[in-house]
Design a protein around this motif. Structure first.
Motif, PDB file in Angstrom:
ATOM      1  N   GLU A  83     -14.486 -19.254   1.826  1.00  0.00           N
ATOM      2  CA  GLU A  83     -13.483 -19.524   2.858  1.00  0.00           C
ATOM      3  C   GLU A  83     -14.006 -19.142   4.241  1.00  0.00           C
ATOM      4  O   GLU A  83     -13.788 -19.861   5.222  1.00  0.00           O
ATOM      5  N   THR A  84     -14.718 -18.029   4.332  1.00  0.00           N
ATOM      6  CA  THR A  84     -15.313 -17.610   5.605  1.00  0.00           C
ATOM      7  C   THR A  84     -16.276 -18.663   6.138  1.00  0.00           C
ATOM      8  O   THR A  84     -16.349 -18.908   7.353  1.00  0.00           O
ATOM      9  N   SER A  85     -17.012 -19.313   5.247  1.00  0.00           N
ATOM     10  CA  SER A  85     -18.007 -20.302   5.679  1.00  0.00           C
ATOM     11  C   SER A  85     -17.373 -21.492   6.388  1.00  0.00           C
ATOM     12  O   SER A  85     -18.052 -22.217   7.119  1.00  0.00           O
ATOM     13  N   GLN A  86     -16.072 -21.703   6.192  1.00  0.00           N
ATOM     14  CA  GLN A  86     -15.401 -22.825   6.828  1.00  0.00           C
ATOM     15  C   GLN A  86     -15.317 -22.672   8.343  1.00  0.00           C
ATOM     16  O   GLN A  86     -15.161 -23.660   9.058  1.00  0.00           O
ATOM     17  N   GLU A  87     -15.408 -21.458   8.838  1.00  0.00           N
ATOM     18  CA  GLU A  87     -15.293 -21.220  10.282  1.00  0.00           C
ATOM     19  C   GLU A  87     -16.617 -20.843  10.927  1.00  0.00           C
ATOM     20  O   GLU A  87     -16.662 -20.513  12.109  1.00  0.00           O
ATOM     21  N   ALA A  88     -17.712 -20.890  10.174  1.00  0.00           N
ATOM     22  CA  ALA A  88     -18.995 -20.391  10.657  1.00  0.00           C
ATOM     23  C   ALA A  88     -19.975 -21.509  10.988  1.00  0.00           C
ATOM     24  O   ALA A  88     -19.896 -22.623  10.453  1.00  0.00           O
ATOM     25  N   SER A  89     -20.911 -21.207  11.868  1.00  0.00           N
ATOM     26  CA  SER A  89     -22.022 -22.117  12.125  1.00  0.00           C
ATOM     27  C   SER A  89     -23.157 -21.876  11.136  1.00  0.00           C
ATOM     28  O   SER A  89     -24.004 -22.750  10.909  1.00  0.00           O
ATOM     29  N   LEU A  90     -23.155 -20.694  10.528  1.00  0.00           N
ATOM     30  CA  LEU A  90     -24.185 -20.289   9.572  1.00  0.00           C
ATOM     31  C   LEU A  90     -23.650 -19.079   8.825  1.00  0.00           C
ATOM     32  O   LEU A  90     -22.941 -18.253   9.408  1.00  0.00           O
ATOM     33  N   ILE A  91     -23.968 -18.974   7.526  1.00  0.00           N
ATOM     34  CA  ILE A  91     -23.636 -17.755   6.795  1.00  0.00           C
ATOM     35  C   ILE A  91     -24.921 -17.182   6.215  1.00  0.00           C
ATOM     36  O   ILE A  91     -25.746 -17.915   5.666  1.00  0.00           O
ATOM     37  N   VAL A  92     -25.112 -15.881   6.399  1.00  0.00           N
ATOM     38  CA  VAL A  92     -26.336 -15.195   5.987  1.00  0.00           C
ATOM     39  C   VAL A  92     -26.010 -14.262   4.824  1.00  0.00           C
ATOM     40  O   VAL A  92     -25.038 -13.507   4.880  1.00  0.00           O
ATOM     41  N   ILE A  93     -26.823 -14.325   3.782  1.00  0.00           N
ATOM     42  CA  ILE A  93     -26.616 -13.482   2.611  1.00  0.00           C
ATOM     43  C   ILE A  93     -27.952 -12.948   2.114  1.00  0.00           C
ATOM     44  O   ILE A  93     -29.002 -13.542   2.349  1.00  0.00           O
ATOM     45  N   GLY A  94     -27.904 -11.819   1.425  1.00  0.00           N
ATOM     46  CA  GLY A  94     -29.084 -11.321   0.736  1.00  0.00           C
ATOM     47  C   GLY A  94     -29.241 -12.032  -0.588  1.00  0.00           C
ATOM     48  O   GLY A  94     -28.265 -12.533  -1.158  1.00  0.00           O
ATOM     49  N   ALA A  95     -30.469 -12.098  -1.088  1.00  0.00           N
ATOM     50  CA  ALA A  95     -30.693 -12.781  -2.361  1.00  0.00           C
ATOM     51  C   ALA A  95     -29.907 -12.123  -3.478  1.00  0.00           C
ATOM     52  O   ALA A  95     -29.371 -12.787  -4.366  1.00  0.00           O
ATOM     53  N   ARG A  96     -29.822 -10.802  -3.449  1.00  0.00           N
ATOM     54  CA  ARG A  96     -29.039 -10.073  -4.439  1.00  0.00           C
ATOM     55  C   ARG A  96     -28.370  -8.887  -3.774  1.00  0.00           C
ATOM     56  O   ARG A  96     -28.966  -8.203  -2.964  1.00  0.00           O
ATOM     57  N   GLY A  97     -27.128  -8.654  -4.131  1.00  0.00           N
ATOM     58  CA  GLY A  97     -26.405  -7.504  -3.594  1.00  0.00           C
ATOM     59  C   GLY A  97     -26.110  -6.500  -4.684  1.00  0.00           C
ATOM     60  O   GLY A  97     -26.838  -6.388  -5.662  1.00  0.00           O
ATOM     61  N   ARG A  98     -25.036  -5.775  -4.537  1.00  0.00           N
ATOM     62  CA  ARG A  98     -24.648  -4.801  -5.552  1.00  0.00           C
ATOM     63  C   ARG A  98     -24.128  -5.516  -6.794  1.00  0.00           C
ATOM     64  O   ARG A  98     -23.575  -6.597  -6.732  1.00  0.00           O
ATOM     65  N   GLY A  99     -24.310  -4.881  -7.935  1.00  0.00           N
ATOM     66  CA  GLY A  99     -23.834  -5.476  -9.177  1.00  0.00           C
ATOM     67  C   GLY A  99     -24.824  -6.470  -9.722  1.00  0.00           C
ATOM     68  O   GLY A  99     -25.940  -6.610  -9.232  1.00  0.00           O
ATOM     69  N   GLY A 100     -24.434  -7.178 -10.759  1.00  0.00           N
ATOM     70  CA  GLY A 100     -25.317  -8.165 -11.365  1.00  0.00           C
ATOM     71  C   GLY A 100     -26.326  -7.522 -12.299  1.00  0.00           C
ATOM     72  O   GLY A 100     -26.329  -6.322 -12.520  1.00  0.00           O
ATOM     73  N   PHE A 101     -27.199  -8.344 -12.835  1.00  0.00           N
ATOM     74  CA  PHE A 101     -28.197  -7.882 -13.779  1.00  0.00           C
ATOM     75  C   PHE A 101     -29.539  -7.757 -13.071  1.00  0.00           C
ATOM     76  O   PHE A 101     -29.905  -8.610 -12.270  1.00  0.00           O
ATOM     77  N   GLN A 102     -30.287  -6.703 -13.399  1.00  0.00           N
ATOM     78  CA  GLN A 102     -31.534  -6.444 -12.690  1.00  0.00           C
ATOM     79  C   GLN A 102     -32.539  -7.577 -12.838  1.00  0.00           C
ATOM     80  O   GLN A 102     -33.355  -7.801 -11.969  1.00  0.00           O
ATOM     81  N   GLY A 103     -32.501  -8.290 -13.952  1.00  0.00           N
ATOM     82  CA  GLY A 103     -33.488  -9.338 -14.174  1.00  0.00           C
ATOM     83  C   GLY A 103     -33.258 -10.585 -13.338  1.00  0.00           C
ATOM     84  O   GLY A 103     -34.134 -11.443 -13.257  1.00  0.00           O
ATOM     85  N   LEU A 104     -32.084 -10.713 -12.734  1.00  0.00           N
ATOM     86  CA  LEU A 104     -31.790 -11.904 -11.942  1.00  0.00           C
ATOM     87  C   LEU A 104     -32.407 -11.794 -10.557  1.00  0.00           C
ATOM     88  O   LEU A 104     -32.316 -10.762  -9.909  1.00  0.00           O
ATOM     89  N   LEU A 105     -33.029 -12.894 -10.092  1.00  0.00           N
ATOM     90  CA  LEU A 105     -33.621 -12.916  -8.761  1.00  0.00           C
ATOM     91  C   LEU A 105     -32.629 -13.387  -7.709  1.00  0.00           C
ATOM     92  O   LEU A 105     -32.841 -13.192  -6.524  1.00  0.00           O
ATOM     93  N   LEU A 106     -31.565 -14.025  -8.150  1.00  0.00           N
ATOM     94  CA  LEU A 106     -30.562 -14.538  -7.219  1.00  0.00           C
ATOM     95  C   LEU A 106     -29.181 -14.164  -7.754  1.00  0.00           C
ATOM     96  O   LEU A 106     -28.832 -14.502  -8.881  1.00  0.00           O
ATOM     97  N   GLY A 107     -28.419 -13.422  -6.950  1.00  0.00           N
ATOM     98  CA  GLY A 107     -27.123 -12.947  -7.393  1.00  0.00           C
ATOM     99  C   GLY A 107     -26.087 -14.047  -7.499  1.00  0.00           C
ATOM    100  O   GLY A 107     -26.242 -15.137  -6.950  1.00  0.00           O
ATOM    101  N   SER A 108     -24.989 -13.753  -8.208  1.00  0.00           N
ATOM    102  CA  SER A 108     -23.949 -14.752  -8.434  1.00  0.00           C
ATOM    103  C   SER A 108     -23.247 -15.149  -7.143  1.00  0.00           C
ATOM    104  O   SER A 108     -22.854 -16.310  -6.972  1.00  0.00           O
ATOM    105  N   VAL A 109     -23.083 -14.196  -6.207  1.00  0.00           N
ATOM    106  CA  VAL A 109     -22.449 -14.516  -4.928  1.00  0.00           C
ATOM    107  C   VAL A 109     -23.339 -15.464  -4.125  1.00  0.00           C
ATOM    108  O   VAL A 109     -22.870 -16.442  -3.541  1.00  0.00           O
ATOM    109  N   SER A 110     -24.644 -15.178  -4.103  1.00  0.00           N
ATOM    110  CA  SER A 110     -25.585 -16.058  -3.398  1.00  0.00           C
ATOM    111  C   SER A 110     -25.554 -17.457  -3.990  1.00  0.00           C
ATOM    112  O   SER A 110     -25.530 -18.457  -3.267  1.00  0.00           O
ATOM    113  N   GLN A 111     -25.551 -17.536  -5.305  1.00  0.00           N
ATOM    114  CA  GLN A 111     -25.521 -18.848  -5.948  1.00  0.00           C
ATOM    115  C   GLN A 111     -24.223 -19.597  -5.630  1.00  0.00           C
ATOM    116  O   GLN A 111     -24.240 -20.801  -5.387  1.00  0.00           O
TER     117      GLN A 111
END
Length: 291
Positions: free
Chosen positions: A248-276
């Motif tokens: 929803e935030t992305s609807q008002e933005a010119s660009l949204i910046v995220i880290g490849a992985r944040g808190r949570g998730g599984f260590q073996g994943l290179l890309l977090g679920s929020v990023s995906q």
């Protein structure tokens, strides 16, 4: 080529949009542009020694060269003052070639979908693969950016988010826009693992969770305020589900910046679920940082 932005093209409309965005980014960053097309043999077997076998690769290469030449022309037309704009055709699989070339690039730019994408997919495999495996930040051009919108950044207190905030400050300063930092919290914040098998909290203090969220935002933004005092910052603490709130935030933005992985998730994943989720559903371009 030192100090350059790499953009992958395949002749699709999505990749041409990426070229336009890449040209603008290169100008604002003072970088050159390298436009690359990687092609592989089609999955067709020709009789050994046949005319088709001997003429297929030159024909494929000619088509690839035409695609790159058109993309170079588009980049120069978009930003006539760009310094260096180079085009290159490489024989190889696009995922592998672009990931390898990212080691020498300052930024990789790709479209959200190319010619090889299946109609049911919302984002191409190249974009997802690069977001997970590139050695530099990756800008995936998707949605319709709000031209005068802020640069949004997802904050969660992780090291990946710190890198994202730093990049977002720089982008906001280059674009002359505001910065919108968003931290999403809910009743699971600070209570341990959520999801199947996770313990259900017996009680929660929403005022404390909100205070913790605001503290996370304040801490994440402190260093950038010193580097870019000219950037107007909005720190937004949101009570809700993380992925829908950021989409929803992305609807008002010119660009949204995220880290490849944040808190949570599984260590073996290179890309977090929020990023995906943002790569698939964001309403504006998505910049994935790596640390």
């Amino acid at each position: 080529m030192a100090g350059h932005l790499l953009v992958g093209v395949d002749g699709s409309e999505s990749s041409l949009e990426a070229v336009v965005v890449a040209a603008r980014e290169a100008r604002s960053r003072g970088l050159g542009v390298r436009i690359l097309n990687a092609f592989t043999w089609p999955m067709v077997k020709f009789p050994h020694g046949s005319a088709s076998e001997t003429t297929a690769e030159p024909a494929l290469r000619r088509r690839a060269e035409e695609i790159v030449a058109a993309a170079v022309e588009r980049a120069r037309a978009e930003e006539p003052d760009l310094g260096s704009v180079q085009g290159e055709v490489v024989t190889g699989e696009a995922l592998t070639v672009l990931a390898a070339r990212s080691r020498d690039a300052d930024l990789v730019v790709v479209g959200s979908r190319g010619l090889g994408a299946f109609s049911g997919l919302m984002i191409g495999s190249v974009a997802v693969h690069l977001a997970a495996h590139a050695d530099c930040p990756v800008l995936v051009v998707r949605g319709r950016a709000k031209p005068d919108g802020p640069v949004a950044v997802a904050v969660d207190g992780s090291d990946a988010a710190k890198a994202a905030v730093e990049e977002a400050y720089d982008d906001a300063a280059r674009r002359g826009t505001g910065l919108l930092a968003v931290h999403v919290w809910n009743t699971w914040s600070g209570t341990g693992p959520a999801g199947p098998g996770g313990p259900a909290p017996l009680w929660f203090d929403t005022d404390k969770l909100r205070e913790d969220s605001e503290a996370t935002l304040s801490g994440a933004l402190a260093a950038g305020r010193g580097r870019h005092p000219e950037v107007e910052v909005e720190a937004r603490s949101v009570h809700g589900r993380v992925r829908p709130s950021l989409i929803e935030t992305s609807q008002e933005a010119s660009l949204i910046v995220i880290g490849a992985r944040g808190r949570g998730g599984f260590q073996g994943l290179l890309l977090g679920s929020v990023s995906q989720a943002l790569l698939h559903h964001a309403e504006c371009p998505v910049l994935v940082t790596r640390r």
